[in-house]
Motif scaffolding. Structure first.
Motif, PDB file in Angstrom:
ATOM      1  N   ALA A 114       0.407  -0.765  -0.111  1.00 22.32           N
ATOM      2  CA  ALA A 114       0.270   0.081  -0.261  1.00 22.32           C
ATOM      3  C   ALA A 114       1.494   1.714   0.085  1.00 22.32           C
ATOM      4  CB  ALA A 114      -0.902   0.127   1.295  1.00 22.32           C
ATOM      5  N   SER A 115       2.047   1.111   1.165  1.00 18.72           N
ATOM      6  CA  SER A 115       2.956   2.208   0.795  1.00 18.72           C
ATOM      7  C   SER A 115       3.465   2.732  -0.893  1.00 18.72           C
ATOM      8  CB  SER A 115       3.761   2.625   1.596  1.00 18.72           C
ATOM      9  OG  SER A 115       4.375   1.208   2.088  1.00 18.72           O
ATOM     10  N   ALA A 116       4.103   1.326  -1.095  1.00 23.52           N
ATOM     11  CA  ALA A 116       5.113   1.244  -2.453  1.00 23.52           C
ATOM     12  C   ALA A 116       3.812   1.373  -3.524  1.00 23.52           C
ATOM     13  CB  ALA A 116       5.337   0.312  -3.134  1.00 23.52           C
ATOM     14  N   ASN A 117       2.872   1.637  -3.230  1.00 21.30           N
ATOM     15  CA  ASN A 117       1.255   2.196  -4.025  1.00 21.30           C
ATOM     16  C   ASN A 117       1.641   3.485  -3.839  1.00 21.30           C
ATOM     17  OD1 ASN A 117       0.839   0.211  -5.906  1.00 21.30           O
ATOM     18  ND2 ASN A 117      -0.612  -1.417  -4.628  1.00 21.30           N
ATOM     19  N   ALA A 118       1.387   4.277  -2.785  1.00 23.28           N
ATOM     20  CA  ALA A 118       1.269   5.365  -2.178  1.00 23.28           C
ATOM     21  C   ALA A 118       2.232   6.460  -3.400  1.00 23.28           C
ATOM     22  CB  ALA A 118       0.965   6.013  -1.097  1.00 23.28           C
ATOM     23  N   LEU A 119       3.360   5.648  -3.563  1.00 24.94           N
ATOM     24  CA  LEU A 119       4.541   6.497  -4.350  1.00 24.94           C
ATOM     25  C   LEU A 119       4.628   7.513  -5.251  1.00 24.94           C
ATOM     26  CD1 LEU A 119       8.050   4.346  -3.409  1.00 24.94           C
ATOM     27  CD2 LEU A 119       7.071   6.574  -1.900  1.00 24.94           C
ATOM     28  N   GLU A 120       5.206   8.326  -5.464  1.00 25.06           N
ATOM     29  CA  GLU A 120       4.794   8.948  -6.842  1.00 25.06           C
ATOM     30  C   GLU A 120       6.131   7.878  -7.407  1.00 25.06           C
ATOM     31  OE1 GLU A 120       4.149  12.328  -8.048  1.00 25.06           O
ATOM     32  OE2 GLU A 120       2.614  11.988  -6.828  1.00 25.06           O
ATOM     33  N   GLU A 121       7.340   7.992  -6.769  1.00 25.16           N
ATOM     34  CA  GLU A 121       8.345   6.891  -8.414  1.00 25.16           C
ATOM     35  C   GLU A 121       7.156   5.641  -7.867  1.00 25.16           C
ATOM     36  OE1 GLU A 121       8.199   8.553  -5.186  1.00 25.16           O
ATOM     37  OE2 GLU A 121      10.117   9.679  -5.518  1.00 25.16           O
TER      38      GLU A 121
ATOM     39  N   TRP B 239       4.693  -4.804  -9.252  1.00 27.36           N
ATOM     40  CA  TRP B 239       4.865  -3.410  -9.628  1.00 27.36           C
ATOM     41  C   TRP B 239       3.866  -2.721  -9.060  1.00 27.36           C
ATOM     42  CZ3 TRP B 239       3.659  -7.041 -13.430  1.00 27.36           C
ATOM     43  CH2 TRP B 239       2.252  -6.352 -13.625  1.00 27.36           C
ATOM     44  N   ASN B 240       4.450  -1.309  -8.815  1.00 27.50           N
ATOM     45  CA  ASN B 240       3.370  -0.670  -8.137  1.00 27.50           C
ATOM     46  C   ASN B 240       2.422   0.778  -9.371  1.00 27.50           C
ATOM     47  OD1 ASN B 240       4.876   1.380  -9.098  1.00 27.50           O
ATOM     48  ND2 ASN B 240       5.453   2.355  -6.689  1.00 27.50           N
ATOM     49  N   LYS B 241       1.649   0.886  -8.263  1.00 23.35           N
ATOM     50  CA  LYS B 241       0.543   1.444  -9.569  1.00 23.35           C
ATOM     51  C   LYS B 241       1.290   2.894 -10.770  1.00 23.35           C
ATOM     52  CE  LYS B 241      -3.974   1.126  -7.000  1.00 23.35           C
ATOM     53  NZ  LYS B 241      -4.303   1.842  -5.945  1.00 23.35           N
ATOM     54  N   SER B 242       1.808   4.042  -9.833  1.00 21.90           N
ATOM     55  CA  SER B 242       2.746   4.711 -10.242  1.00 21.90           C
ATOM     56  C   SER B 242       3.324   3.661 -11.658  1.00 21.90           C
ATOM     57  CB  SER B 242       4.051   5.451  -9.534  1.00 21.90           C
ATOM     58  OG  SER B 242       2.789   6.089  -8.637  1.00 21.90           O
ATOM     59  N   ALA B 243       4.373   2.334 -11.245  1.00 18.61           N
ATOM     60  CA  ALA B 243       5.284   2.063 -12.423  1.00 18.61           C
ATOM     61  C   ALA B 243       4.093   1.883 -13.400  1.00 18.61           C
ATOM     62  CB  ALA B 243       5.538   0.956 -12.146  1.00 18.61           C
ATOM     63  N   SER B 244       2.775   1.253 -13.187  1.00 12.08           N
ATOM     64  CA  SER B 244       1.497   0.744 -14.354  1.00 12.08           C
ATOM     65  C   SER B 244       1.178   2.344 -15.136  1.00 12.08           C
ATOM     66  CB  SER B 244       0.306   0.483 -13.750  1.00 12.08           C
ATOM     67  OG  SER B 244       0.614  -0.414 -12.997  1.00 12.08           O
ATOM     68  N   ARG B 245       1.006   3.517 -14.374  1.00 12.05           N
ATOM     69  CA  ARG B 245       1.083   5.315 -14.607  1.00 12.05           C
ATOM     70  C   ARG B 245       1.877   5.398 -15.968  1.00 12.05           C
ATOM     71  NH1 ARG B 245       2.293   9.080 -13.234  1.00 12.05           N
ATOM     72  NH2 ARG B 245       2.318   8.300 -10.897  1.00 12.05           N
ATOM     73  N   MET B 246       3.146   5.257 -15.210  1.00  8.51           N
ATOM     74  CA  MET B 246       4.529   5.563 -16.089  1.00  8.51           C
ATOM     75  C   MET B 246       4.656   5.063 -17.587  1.00  8.51           C
ATOM     76  SD  MET B 246       6.588   6.438 -12.307  1.00  8.51           S
ATOM     77  CE  MET B 246       7.930   7.711 -12.397  1.00  8.51           C
ATOM     78  N   ILE B 247       5.387   4.128 -17.116  1.00 13.02           N
ATOM     79  CA  ILE B 247       5.828   2.562 -18.640  1.00 13.02           C
ATOM     80  C   ILE B 247       3.920   2.526 -19.141  1.00 13.02           C
ATOM     81  CG2 ILE B 247       7.983   2.944 -17.978  1.00 13.02           C
ATOM     82  CD1 ILE B 247       7.996   0.426 -16.175  1.00 13.02           C
ATOM     83  N   GLY B 248       3.499   1.960 -18.418  1.00 15.79           N
ATOM     84  CA  GLY B 248       2.465   1.637 -18.722  1.00 15.79           C
ATOM     85  C   GLY B 248       1.607  -0.113 -18.701  1.00 15.79           C
ATOM     86  N   LEU B 249       2.496  -0.436 -17.531  1.00 20.12           N
ATOM     87  CA  LEU B 249       2.539  -1.876 -17.147  1.00 20.12           C
ATOM     88  C   LEU B 249       0.877  -2.334 -16.928  1.00 20.12           C
ATOM     89  CD1 LEU B 249       5.791  -2.259 -15.044  1.00 20.12           C
ATOM     90  CD2 LEU B 249       5.629  -3.256 -17.229  1.00 20.12           C
ATOM     91  N   GLN B 250       0.518  -3.559 -17.702  1.00 19.41           N
ATOM     92  CA  GLN B 250      -0.569  -4.004 -17.069  1.00 19.41           C
ATOM     93  C   GLN B 250      -1.011  -5.133 -16.324  1.00 19.41           C
ATOM     94  OE1 GLN B 250      -2.165  -4.421 -21.180  1.00 19.41           O
ATOM     95  NE2 GLN B 250      -3.059  -1.818 -20.829  1.00 19.41           N
TER      96      GLN B 250
END
Ligand code: ADP
Length: 454
Positions: free
Chosen positions: A102-109, A123-134
């Motif tokens: 949860a805390s890793a998901n809350a990270l900006e990075e 991977w965390n949510k930001s990684a999904s958003r940044m590099i498009g992981l699904q």
């Protein structure tokens, strides 16, 4: 109850059963038969209980323990207690993992974890958003199949993770990301992705500001310098005081002009992409020609300071790169060596091969540099001490320019220096930047490298 007491009680119980069975058997005249029958019933009962326990343990999520009698009750209690403890530990662990996620998901990075086959594990949510992981289709996929940018693939496979990789976002070219890879566990990798768009923008604003202000100051300075030169040239009847003032103004404007030129060159180096290696004839820097003119200049400068210039180059290689940039870098190192040499000493300029890497080296027997300063010498305006700067009139940007030029040519600057003994500045160019002449024997060069103490 202690386990030892339990075994004693069980042994006593068995003994009692055996004695009673023996007595009953004796009464009926079948001692052995009754004894055997009793023991068989006893063992069958124990086996039945063990079977129940085994079934209970085999369940995926064992519930209440079976109702057993005798010493087995205690064993079951122990196992049940251990199971409960493990369950509690598992729950606590799950809680920790959940909180960490949860805390890793809350990270900006963005964070991505790879297994030792370089496949995506988490991977965390930001990684999904940044590099498009699904999720879940990308789980277990090799990272280089998902991030296919050649620079990333090269950086990833080269495994030199000391410095980060800066890339345009694969999702939107307007954003810039910094990728850092850290190894952990058994060759697992953690990829940290940081959005550095604002930082890059700020850096660009800073460098544009310096470039613009340097550019804007150039014209007024040229006018000022022109007038001062004119005043000094025309035969005016200046008093000694006025003449001294004008001479000092001329000196300072010249210094300001070289400062502006260095600043402009630095921002130009920062902005443009580095020259490509092994591109064309234009990108071949012919060292003998370049060194001839540099040595000529160094000798003129050296004469003013009683410093002689010695030279050693067998013309064994040339370099691929930008001739003007390489000239500027080499010239800065040579000028420094002459400036910081002691009078009546020599500056040695050498070019040699280190394996297949071309090296340019300048050795002086000058005032030297304390080791604590060496790592900071290539910073802008870093000076070992103010007196050096005033005596040589340097801009404090020479080695910063050298560093940038070498970075753009995949070359490295090595500095060795001892106070009052002198300094050795060596530029080591990568193999792909070095064009070795076909007749050169590399065997001999190895001996020479060691002789130079590199
Ligand atoms: P500057 O224009 O002041 O020489 P540089 O960036 O070229 O600036 O060098 C940074 C500092 O490194 C200098 O101020 C000087 O103190 C030191 N330095 C550079 N080269 C030498 C050398 N060959 N011997 C001793 N000190 C040196």
């Amino acid at each position: 109850m202690l386990i030892k007491d339990l075994w004693c009680k069980e042994a006593r119980k068995l003994l009692f059963i055996v004695v009673v069975a023996a007595l009953v058997g004796y009464g009926f005249g079948f001692t052995l038969e009754v004894l055997c029958l009793t023991l068989v019933i006893y063992w069958a009962w124990q086996i039945l209980q063990l079977r129940q326990i085994e079934r209970w343990l085999a369940q995926q999520d064992p519930g209440e323990p079976p109702h057993c009698k005798g010493f087995l009750i205690h064993l079951i209690d122990r196992v049940y207690e251990l199971q409960k403890r493990e369950k509690r530990a598992q729950l606590a662990l799950k809680g920790i993992i959940h909180r960490a996620q949860a805390s890793a998901n809350a990270l900006e990075e963005g964070i991505a974890i790879l297994d030792h086959y370089n496949c995506l594990e988490w991977w965390n949510k930001s990684a999904s958003r940044m590099i498009g992981l699904q999720y879940p289709q990308d789980t277990g996929q090799p990272i280089t199949h998902l991030l296919r940018d050649p620079s990333f693939v090269h950086y990833f496979n080269e495994q030199k993770y000391e410095s980060p990789l800066v890339l345009k976002s694969p999702e939107s070219l307007k954003r810039t990301f910094e990728f850092r890879i850290t190894l952990f566990g058994k060759n697992n990798k953690l990829i940290l992705i940081r959005d550095i768009t604002d930082l890059v923008h700020l850096e660009r604003v800073r460098s544009d500001f310096i470039a613009n202000i340097s550019h804007e100051l150039r014209t007024p300075l040229t006018v000022l310098k022109g007038y001062i030169e004119t005043f000094l040239d025309i035969d005016c009847q200046f008093s000694d005081r006025h003449l001294l003032g004008f001479q000092s103004m001329q000196e300072q404007t010249e210094r300001m002009q070289s400062l502006l030129e260095d600043l402009l060159l630095l921002s130009k180096l920062e902005k443009s992409p580095g020259p490509a290696a092994k591109l064309s004839k234009e990108s071949l820097v012919l060292l003998p020609k370049l060194l001839d003119s540099l040595i000529e200049e160094a000798r003129v400068l050296g004469k003013k300071r009683d410093v002689s210039i010695e030279f050693d180059f067998e013309g064994t290689f040339d370099l691929y790169g930008c001739p003007q940039e390489i000239r500027s870098a080499f010239s800065n190192i040579i000028i420094n060596a002459v400036h910081y040499s002691k009078p009546n000493s020599s500056v040695f300029i050498r070019c040699f091969l280190l394996g297949r890497q071309g090296c340019f080296q300048v050795v002086d027997r000058g005032i030297g540099i304390e080791s604590k300063h060496i790592t900071r010498l290539t910073e802008r305006f870093y000076r070992v001490d103010q007196s050096r700067y005033t005596s040589t009139g340097g801009t404090g940007l020479g080695l910063a320019i050298v560093k940038h030029v070498l970075l753009r040519h995949q070359a490295e600057l090595k500095i060795e220096s001892h106070i009052d003994q002198g300094s050795i500045f060596t530029c080591v160019f990568s193999e792909k930047r070095t064009r070795i002449h076909p007749v050169v024997s590399l065997e001999g060069n190895k001996l020479k490298d060691t002789a130079l103490g590199l």
